[in-house]
Scaffold this motif. Structure first.
Motif, PDB file in Angstrom:
ATOM      1  N   THR A   1      10.025 -11.333  -3.847  1.00 26.04           N
ATOM      2  CA  THR A   1       9.939  -9.877  -4.006  1.00 26.04           C
ATOM      3  C   THR A   1       9.168  -9.226  -2.861  1.00 26.04           C
ATOM      4  O   THR A   1       9.286  -8.022  -2.633  1.00 26.04           O
ATOM      5  CB  THR A   1       9.270  -9.508  -5.334  1.00 26.04           C
ATOM      6  OG1 THR A   1       8.022 -10.221  -5.448  1.00 26.04           O
ATOM      7  CG2 THR A   1      10.158  -9.879  -6.515  1.00 26.04           C
ATOM      8  N   PHE A   2       8.401 -10.026  -2.135  1.00 24.77           N
ATOM      9  CA  PHE A   2       7.675  -9.573  -0.947  1.00 24.77           C
ATOM     10  C   PHE A   2       8.607  -8.881   0.045  1.00 24.77           C
ATOM     11  O   PHE A   2       8.228  -7.891   0.687  1.00 24.77           O
ATOM     12  CB  PHE A   2       7.009 -10.804  -0.305  1.00 24.77           C
ATOM     13  CG  PHE A   2       6.356 -10.574   1.022  1.00 24.77           C
ATOM     14  CD1 PHE A   2       5.068 -10.071   1.107  1.00 24.77           C
ATOM     15  CD2 PHE A   2       7.022 -10.896   2.209  1.00 24.77           C
ATOM     16  CE1 PHE A   2       4.451  -9.881   2.344  1.00 24.77           C
ATOM     17  CE2 PHE A   2       6.417 -10.711   3.438  1.00 24.77           C
ATOM     18  CZ  PHE A   2       5.135 -10.200   3.500  1.00 24.77           C
TER      19      PHE A   2
ATOM     20  N   GLN B   1      12.236  -1.962   0.242  1.00 17.16           N
ATOM     21  CA  GLN B   1      13.460  -1.174   0.109  1.00 17.16           C
ATOM     22  C   GLN B   1      13.621  -0.575  -1.287  1.00 17.16           C
ATOM     23  O   GLN B   1      14.433   0.332  -1.475  1.00 17.16           O
ATOM     24  CB  GLN B   1      14.674  -2.043   0.433  1.00 17.16           C
ATOM     25  CG  GLN B   1      14.704  -2.554   1.861  1.00 17.16           C
ATOM     26  CD  GLN B   1      14.724  -1.428   2.880  1.00 17.16           C
ATOM     27  OE1 GLN B   1      15.273  -0.354   2.640  1.00 17.16           O
ATOM     28  NE2 GLN B   1      14.111  -1.663   4.025  1.00 17.16           N
ATOM     29  N   LEU B   2      12.850  -1.060  -2.248  1.00 15.20           N
ATOM     30  CA  LEU B   2      12.977  -0.594  -3.626  1.00 15.20           C
ATOM     31  C   LEU B   2      12.041   0.570  -3.939  1.00 15.20           C
ATOM     32  O   LEU B   2      12.313   1.366  -4.833  1.00 15.20           O
ATOM     33  CB  LEU B   2      12.691  -1.740  -4.599  1.00 15.20           C
ATOM     34  CG  LEU B   2      13.715  -2.876  -4.629  1.00 15.20           C
ATOM     35  CD1 LEU B   2      13.172  -4.061  -5.414  1.00 15.20           C
ATOM     36  CD2 LEU B   2      15.024  -2.400  -5.241  1.00 15.20           C
ATOM     37  N   HIS B   3      10.936   0.651  -3.218  1.00 14.53           N
ATOM     38  CA  HIS B   3       9.924   1.665  -3.487  1.00 14.53           C
ATOM     39  C   HIS B   3       9.842   2.648  -2.316  1.00 14.53           C
ATOM     40  O   HIS B   3      10.103   2.295  -1.166  1.00 14.53           O
ATOM     41  CB  HIS B   3       8.560   1.004  -3.717  1.00 14.53           C
ATOM     42  CG  HIS B   3       8.550   0.036  -4.855  1.00 14.53           C
ATOM     43  ND1 HIS B   3       8.251   0.384  -6.149  1.00 14.53           N
ATOM     44  CD2 HIS B   3       8.838  -1.302  -4.889  1.00 14.53           C
ATOM     45  CE1 HIS B   3       8.338  -0.680  -6.939  1.00 14.53           C
ATOM     46  NE2 HIS B   3       8.696  -1.715  -6.191  1.00 14.53           N
TER      47      HIS B   3
ATOM     48  N   SER C   1       4.447  -3.829  -9.096  1.00 13.32           N
ATOM     49  CA  SER C   1       5.416  -4.866  -8.702  1.00 13.32           C
ATOM     50  C   SER C   1       4.891  -5.768  -7.590  1.00 13.32           C
ATOM     51  O   SER C   1       5.644  -6.232  -6.738  1.00 13.32           O
ATOM     52  CB  SER C   1       6.740  -4.217  -8.261  1.00 13.32           C
ATOM     53  OG  SER C   1       7.305  -3.461  -9.305  1.00 13.32           O
ATOM     54  N   GLY C   2       3.583  -6.024  -7.612  1.00 15.72           N
ATOM     55  CA  GLY C   2       2.980  -6.906  -6.621  1.00 15.72           C
ATOM     56  C   GLY C   2       2.450  -6.191  -5.393  1.00 15.72           C
ATOM     57  O   GLY C   2       1.792  -6.811  -4.542  1.00 15.72           O
ATOM     58  N   ASN C   3       2.695  -4.882  -5.292  1.00 12.15           N
ATOM     59  CA  ASN C   3       2.316  -4.158  -4.076  1.00 12.15           C
ATOM     60  C   ASN C   3       0.803  -3.960  -3.931  1.00 12.15           C
ATOM     61  O   ASN C   3       0.287  -3.884  -2.810  1.00 12.15           O
ATOM     62  CB  ASN C   3       3.007  -2.796  -4.033  1.00 12.15           C
ATOM     63  CG  ASN C   3       4.500  -2.918  -3.805  1.00 12.15           C
ATOM     64  OD1 ASN C   3       4.964  -3.859  -3.170  1.00 12.15           O
ATOM     65  ND2 ASN C   3       5.267  -1.976  -4.330  1.00 12.15           N
ATOM     66  N   ILE C   4       0.089  -3.894  -5.062  1.00 10.39           N
ATOM     67  CA  ILE C   4      -1.363  -3.661  -4.981  1.00 10.39           C
ATOM     68  C   ILE C   4      -2.074  -4.855  -4.335  1.00 10.39           C
ATOM     69  O   ILE C   4      -2.818  -4.711  -3.366  1.00 10.39           O
ATOM     70  CB  ILE C   4      -1.937  -3.362  -6.381  1.00 10.39           C
ATOM     71  CG1 ILE C   4      -1.449  -1.982  -6.859  1.00 10.39           C
ATOM     72  CG2 ILE C   4      -3.462  -3.399  -6.349  1.00 10.39           C
ATOM     73  CD1 ILE C   4      -1.892  -1.620  -8.256  1.00 10.39           C
TER      74      ILE C   4
ATOM     75  N   VAL D   1      -3.364 -13.510  -5.812  1.00  5.94           N
ATOM     76  CA  VAL D   1      -2.064 -13.558  -6.482  1.00  5.94           C
ATOM     77  C   VAL D   1      -1.761 -12.136  -6.952  1.00  5.94           C
ATOM     78  O   VAL D   1      -2.499 -11.602  -7.779  1.00  5.94           O
ATOM     79  CB  VAL D   1      -2.085 -14.522  -7.689  1.00  5.94           C
ATOM     80  CG1 VAL D   1      -0.757 -14.474  -8.439  1.00  5.94           C
ATOM     81  CG2 VAL D   1      -2.383 -15.944  -7.219  1.00  5.94           C
ATOM     82  N   PRO D   2      -0.712 -11.496  -6.431  1.00 10.74           N
ATOM     83  CA  PRO D   2      -0.471 -10.088  -6.764  1.00 10.74           C
ATOM     84  C   PRO D   2       0.229  -9.861  -8.110  1.00 10.74           C
ATOM     85  O   PRO D   2       0.782  -8.784  -8.345  1.00 10.74           O
ATOM     86  CB  PRO D   2       0.396  -9.612  -5.599  1.00 10.74           C
ATOM     87  CG  PRO D   2       1.155 -10.820  -5.195  1.00 10.74           C
ATOM     88  CD  PRO D   2       0.226 -11.985  -5.415  1.00 10.74           C
TER      89      PRO D   2
END
Length: 328
Positions: free
Chosen positions: A101-102, A107-109, A77-80, A41-42
């Motif tokens: 958010t996946f 496009q946000l980062h 933001s869940g990326n890790i 779970v990110p």
């Protein structure tokens, strides 16, 4: 490239990735699983994704005959956590519970450690969370039509809150603005608590927020819910019309949650997981448990989930670019 052409290209990529799975040798799937499975779970414990993983996990363990470990890997933001699973061995022992958010984060980062269309194999959607458009009771509108009239009569005067730049609530409101043409200022907060507090206090006039959060506030008269941001009315708020019923089309948002595996995971494992998870979602006690979380079970196939991912990736890429949105 037009949006339709972009969407067609993304769907072709997704279908190509799915077709590649069919060429995977079935040997690994035949004996799987022989050891514990980890669902990453990110985000932090207590989030909707974490709750879903911990509700489904014990049932999945019973069906597969192996322990299911839920591991929280929050950050960025869940990326890790998402990047960790993207680079895990594609053997069915490391899975990802993710959220919409996946498809937004790339496009946000400036850079993310995964590609939403090629780094993963979709297993299936698990649940949907409804969003609603709410205003402070002191705002001079009792319907969405009246709210739009107020926004248009006083461009830039009113403000809406979000839990932060790039959050689903922020992007949902920007999508709403693109489809209605209203000028309403964004006030980002560092989390939902401060945003909701100021909505209740009238420092901001509007907000898109989860239905389960809005329901007790609506019942207490602390917010006025004007519309549901989905195609159907929400059962626990049946008196609230949808955006489309209020004349706003194309701004619906599906706050979906789903399970993923690393790319090139054997198709037999993916199909087994999809079958077992869908069987779990059909259990009355699971549905009742998710209802308490403000979530609706939403089982589908790997192909259907892959098509949703490709479609939403194209959609939110367009919204983020048009609105010039950047993450915090």
């Amino acid at each position: 490239m037009t949006f339709d052409k972009l969407l067609a290209t993304l769907r072709a990529i997704a279908c190509g990735a799915a077709a590649a799975l069919l060429t995977t040798a079935p040997a690994a799937a035949a004996s799987w699983p022989t050891r514990p499975i980890t669902i990453v779970v990110p985000y932090t414990a207590g989030t909707s994704m974490d709750t879903l993983a911990r509700i489904i996990g014990p049932k999945l363990s019973q069906k597969l005959g192996q322990p299911i470990i839920v591991e929280n890997r929050p950050g960025a933001s869940g990326n890790i956590g998402t990047g960790y699973v993207a680079h895990a061995k594609p053997d069915g022992y490391t899975l990802l519970m993710t959220v919409i958010t996946f498809v937004m984060n790339p496009q946000l980062h400036k850079s993310v450690p995964y590609d939403p269309l090629t780094s993963f194999t979709p297993i299936g959607r698990v649940a949907d969370g409804a969003l609603v458009f709410a205003v402070n009771p002191g705002f001079p509108a009792h319907t969405l039509t009246e709210a739009l009239a107020a926004f248009r009569a006083h461009p830039g005067k009113y403000a809406y809150a979000s839990p932060g730049n790039g959050t689903p609530q922020h992007l949902a409101m920007e999508l709403f603005k693109l489809h209605t043409g209203v000028d309403i200022m964004h006030v980002p907060y560092s989390g939902s608590a401060g945003a909701i507090t100021d909505l209740l206090g009238g420092q901001v006039q509007a907000m898109i927020l989860p239905a389960n959060t809005a329901l007790p506030l609506k019942q207490a008269g602390k917010v006025r819910v004007l519309a549901a941001a989905q195609q159907q009315r929400i059962p626990v708020m049946h008196d609230v019309p949808t955006l489309a019923e209020s004349g706003v089309h194309g701004a619906d948002v599906s706050l979906w949650f789903g399970m993923m595996a690393p790319a090139r995971t054997p198709t037999g494992i993916v199909e087994r997981l999809n079958h077992e998870i869908n069987q779990i979602l059909a259990m009355p006690e699971i549905k009742a448990s998710l209802d308490k979380q403000g979530l609706t079970v939403a089982p589908d196939t790997p192909k259907e989930f892959g098509a949703l991912i490709a479609s939403d990736y194209a959609r939110w890429t367009e919204v983020i670019k048009k609105a010039g949105i950047k993450a915090n």
